[in-house]
Design a protein around this motif. Sequence first.
Motif, mmCIF file in Angstrom:
data_model
loop_
_atom_site.group_PDB
_atom_site.id
_atom_site.type_symbol
_atom_site.label_atom_id
_atom_site.label_comp_id
_atom_site.label_asym_id
_atom_site.label_seq_id
_atom_site.Cartn_x
_atom_site.Cartn_y
_atom_site.Cartn_z
ATOM 1 N N SER A 154 2.196 52.835 32.173
ATOM 2 C CA SER A 154 2.043 52.323 33.747
ATOM 3 C C SER A 154 3.139 51.128 33.683
ATOM 4 C CB SER A 154 0.793 52.303 34.324
ATOM 5 O OG SER A 154 1.129 51.749 35.566
ATOM 6 N N GLN A 155 4.177 50.932 34.693
ATOM 7 C CA GLN A 155 4.758 49.729 35.120
ATOM 8 C C GLN A 155 4.312 49.177 35.990
ATOM 9 O OE1 GLN A 155 8.973 50.183 34.556
ATOM 10 N NE2 GLN A 155 9.370 47.885 34.999
ATOM 11 N N ALA A 156 3.593 47.970 36.247
ATOM 12 C CA ALA A 156 3.331 47.169 37.607
ATOM 13 C C ALA A 156 4.348 45.999 37.806
ATOM 14 C CB ALA A 156 2.062 46.742 37.411
ATOM 15 N N ARG A 157 4.175 45.341 38.734
ATOM 16 C CA ARG A 157 4.817 44.234 38.957
ATOM 17 C C ARG A 157 4.618 42.830 37.936
ATOM 18 N NH1 ARG A 157 4.884 41.623 44.938
ATOM 19 N NH2 ARG A 157 6.332 43.891 45.238
ATOM 20 N N GLY A 158 5.513 42.948 37.091
ATOM 21 C CA GLY A 158 5.140 41.569 36.256
ATOM 22 C C GLY A 158 4.723 42.032 34.812
ATOM 23 N N PHE A 159 4.228 43.083 34.619
ATOM 24 C CA PHE A 159 3.583 43.538 33.350
ATOM 25 C C PHE A 159 3.508 45.088 32.969
ATOM 26 C CE2 PHE A 159 0.107 44.068 36.103
ATOM 27 C CZ PHE A 159 -0.578 44.904 35.568
ATOM 28 N N THR A 160 3.733 45.543 32.087
ATOM 29 C CA THR A 160 3.514 47.067 31.701
ATOM 30 C C THR A 160 2.362 47.206 30.806
ATOM 31 O OG1 THR A 160 5.166 46.847 29.807
ATOM 32 C CG2 THR A 160 5.986 47.404 32.004
ATOM 33 N N TRP A 161 1.750 48.280 30.866
ATOM 34 C CA TRP A 161 0.436 48.310 29.977
ATOM 35 C C TRP A 161 0.338 50.019 29.715
ATOM 36 C CZ3 TRP A 161 -4.066 51.635 31.065
ATOM 37 C CH2 TRP A 161 -3.809 51.948 32.450
ATOM 38 N N GLY A 162 -0.271 50.247 28.627
ATOM 39 C CA GLY A 162 -0.478 51.846 28.216
ATOM 40 C C GLY A 162 -1.580 51.818 27.271
ATOM 41 N N ALA A 163 -2.102 53.370 27.196
ATOM 42 C CA ALA A 163 -2.977 53.741 26.334
ATOM 43 C C ALA A 163 -2.785 54.902 25.693
ATOM 44 C CB ALA A 163 -4.487 53.880 27.329
ATOM 45 N N ASP A 164 -3.458 55.233 24.635
ATOM 46 C CA ASP A 164 -3.117 56.316 23.813
ATOM 47 C C ASP A 164 -4.316 56.782 23.010
ATOM 48 O OD1 ASP A 164 -2.876 55.207 20.733
ATOM 49 O OD2 ASP A 164 -1.497 54.193 22.136
ATOM 50 N N LEU A 165 -4.321 58.383 22.747
ATOM 51 C CA LEU A 165 -5.389 58.858 21.931
ATOM 52 C C LEU A 165 -4.639 59.899 20.839
ATOM 53 C CD1 LEU A 165 -8.260 59.836 21.564
ATOM 54 C CD2 LEU A 165 -8.099 61.485 23.507
ATOM 55 N N GLY A 166 -4.984 59.812 19.698
ATOM 56 C CA GLY A 166 -4.580 60.624 18.971
ATOM 57 C C GLY A 166 -5.787 61.320 18.132
ATOM 58 N N LEU A 167 -5.475 62.582 17.610
ATOM 59 C CA LEU A 167 -6.406 63.455 16.926
ATOM 60 C C LEU A 167 -5.760 63.940 15.631
ATOM 61 C CD1 LEU A 167 -8.115 65.343 19.803
ATOM 62 C CD2 LEU A 167 -9.016 63.317 18.593
ATOM 63 N N GLU A 168 -6.492 63.801 14.377
ATOM 64 C CA GLU A 168 -5.722 64.371 13.230
ATOM 65 C C GLU A 168 -6.767 65.227 12.570
ATOM 66 O OE1 GLU A 168 -3.146 61.628 10.719
ATOM 67 O OE2 GLU A 168 -3.693 60.232 12.302
ATOM 68 N N HIS A 169 -6.181 66.174 12.032
ATOM 69 C CA HIS A 169 -6.834 67.158 11.082
ATOM 70 C C HIS A 169 -6.263 67.738 9.899
ATOM 71 C CE1 HIS A 169 -8.861 71.292 10.106
ATOM 72 N NE2 HIS A 169 -9.758 70.446 9.796
ATOM 73 N N GLN A 170 -6.598 67.593 8.743
ATOM 74 C CA GLN A 170 -5.814 67.687 7.591
ATOM 75 C C GLN A 170 -6.699 68.835 6.527
ATOM 76 O OE1 GLN A 170 -4.668 63.620 6.696
ATOM 77 N NE2 GLN A 170 -2.548 63.954 7.121
ATOM 78 N N VAL A 171 -6.030 69.709 5.967
ATOM 79 C CA VAL A 171 -6.581 70.252 5.096
ATOM 80 C C VAL A 171 -5.823 70.307 3.689
ATOM 81 C CG1 VAL A 171 -7.719 72.509 4.322
ATOM 82 C CG2 VAL A 171 -7.905 71.869 6.661
ATOM 83 N N TYR A 172 -6.661 69.966 2.520
ATOM 84 C CA TYR A 172 -5.757 69.784 1.240
ATOM 85 C C TYR A 172 -6.625 70.254 0.236
ATOM 86 C CZ TYR A 172 -2.445 66.816 3.508
ATOM 87 O OH TYR A 172 -1.343 66.257 4.314
ATOM 88 N N ASN A 173 -5.911 70.548 -0.825
ATOM 89 C CA ASN A 173 -6.877 71.387 -2.060
ATOM 90 C C ASN A 173 -6.410 70.477 -3.272
ATOM 91 O OD1 ASN A 173 -8.337 74.162 -1.515
ATOM 92 N ND2 ASN A 173 -6.332 74.021 -0.257
ATOM 93 N N TRP A 174 -7.414 70.290 -4.095
ATOM 94 C CA TRP A 174 -7.403 69.507 -5.612
ATOM 95 C C TRP A 174 -7.106 70.642 -6.501
ATOM 96 C CZ3 TRP A 174 -12.398 67.611 -3.191
ATOM 97 C CH2 TRP A 174 -12.286 66.259 -2.754
ATOM 98 N N TYR A 175 -5.720 71.208 -6.423
ATOM 99 C CA TYR A 175 -5.392 72.456 -7.081
ATOM 100 C C TYR A 175 -4.833 71.847 -8.529
ATOM 101 C CZ TYR A 175 -0.714 71.434 -5.411
ATOM 102 O OH TYR A 175 0.865 70.690 -5.398
ATOM 103 N N GLY A 176 -4.634 70.646 -8.968
ATOM 104 C CA GLY A 176 -3.875 70.165 -9.867
ATOM 105 C C GLY A 176 -4.697 70.193 -11.239
ATOM 106 N N ALA A 177 -5.928 71.111 -11.284
ATOM 107 C CA ALA A 177 -6.740 71.176 -12.637
ATOM 108 C C ALA A 177 -6.018 71.872 -13.581
ATOM 109 C CB ALA A 177 -7.920 71.895 -12.261
ATOM 110 N N PRO A 178 -5.829 71.479 -14.739
ATOM 111 C CA PRO A 178 -5.175 72.513 -15.872
ATOM 112 C C PRO A 178 -5.844 73.674 -16.382
ATOM 113 C CG PRO A 178 -6.179 70.540 -16.911
ATOM 114 C CD PRO A 178 -6.463 70.438 -15.370
ATOM 115 N N ASN A 179 -5.231 74.399 -16.996
ATOM 116 C CA ASN A 179 -5.760 75.764 -17.333
ATOM 117 C C ASN A 179 -6.391 75.686 -18.738
ATOM 118 O OD1 ASN A 179 -3.431 75.605 -19.120
ATOM 119 N ND2 ASN A 179 -2.572 77.341 -18.230
ATOM 120 N N TYR A 180 -6.594 74.440 -19.309
ATOM 121 C CA TYR A 180 -6.987 74.559 -20.812
ATOM 122 C C TYR A 180 -8.489 73.618 -20.596
ATOM 123 C CZ TYR A 180 -4.678 69.928 -20.114
ATOM 124 O OH TYR A 180 -4.308 68.617 -19.853
ATOM 125 N N LEU A 181 -9.257 73.463 -19.558
ATOM 126 C CA LEU A 181 -10.365 73.017 -19.476
ATOM 127 C C LEU A 181 -11.464 73.812 -20.168
ATOM 128 C CD1 LEU A 181 -10.726 71.695 -15.625
ATOM 129 C CD2 LEU A 181 -10.072 70.474 -17.897
#
Length: 569
Positions: A154-181
Amino acid sequence: MTFCLTSATLFAQKDEEDNEIDTERLIIVKPYSPSVSDAFKVKQTPKINDSLERKKKQVTYDIFSFPVASTFTPAKGKAAGVQQKARPYLYNNYAALGFGNYGNIIAEFYSTVYLQNNQEFGIGFNHNSSQGGIENAVLDDKFYNTDLDLSYDSQARGFTWGADLGLEHQVYNWYGAPNYLPITDGDYASIDPQHTFYAVNVGANIDVEQGVFDKGELTYRRFGDNYSSGENHLLVTPEFQFPVGEESFFNTEFSVDYVSGKFDQSLYNPAEKKYSFLNLGIHPSIQLTAGDISFDVGAQAVYSMDAENDKNKFFVYPKVTGSYRIAGDYFIAYAGVEGELKQNTYYNFAQKNPFISPTLTIAPTDKQYNIFVGGKGKFTDNISYDIRADYSAEKNRAFFIHNSYQASAEANNFEYFNSFGLAYDDLTTFGVFGELQMAVKDDLQIKVNATLNTYSVDSESEAWNLPQLQGSLIADYQITEKWNAGASLFYVGERKDLFSYNTTSINETSTVTLDGFVDLNLNVGYQLNNRLGFFLRGNNLLEGNYQRWMGYSVQDIQVLAGATYQFDW
């Protein structure tokens, strides 16, 4: 007709010259008070110093006027029209969707809604996922990465201001296990390598046009995972500005940087780990400008409180930078020395390396100083450059290091030689950076850069997972009005990591060198009309399934195709 008009003009000038100027006597009754008027810089026309320049030949000529009968009647002149290229219309909404091999999917959506009284609302959505299928991966390797951003300005007389909201969702796998365990196929099948990250971000900002208070920002983030880890991070940075003269300013920036969190366990240990740091900082500085020379002179003082260990420390850092336009925009020399207390967080580590284990030790890094000197400018209006050398010293620098393997009957899903932890050590770095940017007729944009670093550590045997050489080349080409193409090439040099493998029969600890790699990506786009377009992308077209991290190969050649669409509500 022409002859008569010319003669009349000459006679008029003659009559004016015959008039005599009357003389008068002037008496000055006020003393003369000399004053110097304001001086203005005159733009001088450059002198051409070219040995091949042709000198103009002196020409002497006379005009003989004589009447000419003419029946020519000139038509009314019409200004020649200049054909301008129409500016592309900017739509308020953009959407993209693409599919590729490995089950890769991308989806993007951006929207701006203009409200009344200089207000606007923004929406941003991004999704990137893959179903996996990496060669030699013995565990599930799919991933999802989704984020949603909402903003209000929003832009008012003499100043501007703003607000924000963020959401994150991440899914990963620890797939780096070797085949010789030393485990059975059934044990491999029972490993669930999937882990989830989530984050909620809330922020606000204000920018004041007049007054001592200049601007301020506030951000808060809650970050966690599906292993009951949690982190809170709050950062508040108000800034004040005082004018000193016409071109100088005295700035004072305050900072409140608070982070706290916990992990439910340690590596191969059920003990809980907590951390809490509050850093209070003040950064006064003054900006000075004198012609082609400009300086920003200041310092930063930070008081850091470690609540978990009941330790408090006081830090002072230099903040001095300067530049000198030696040859205008063609060569600008710059130098400086800066330092900071860097607040490390679980969130930042997870974004750089999503295969870390939820067992980390979190602590800030004391970047004592970074001394740099360089030059930047342009060779021509279409070619610019930047060259810099720097030397820095850091205490308690965090390095990603591969977690060791210890045979255990009740191992967690990240304890199968498939995750990373952190090692802290003092680090000094000497580096050289160079960058070149070119623009050819506004249709072809090219940027190439390279960084060469040498490292020295105190306690550790190597600067783990830090490459000495990195480089990139990015090009964008607007082939025609409807066709465009782009290319990006990234090079990452060799890195060192620690191989620590301990079982009842094998006990090995050594340094592993990961090969450097080149990642080439190409894309082609076709804009059917102002709204609808299509694209084709190819990623990792050269190196195959190289290892970005120890044990973690990447997907081979990836091809993805999709469409984009722009519209207004």
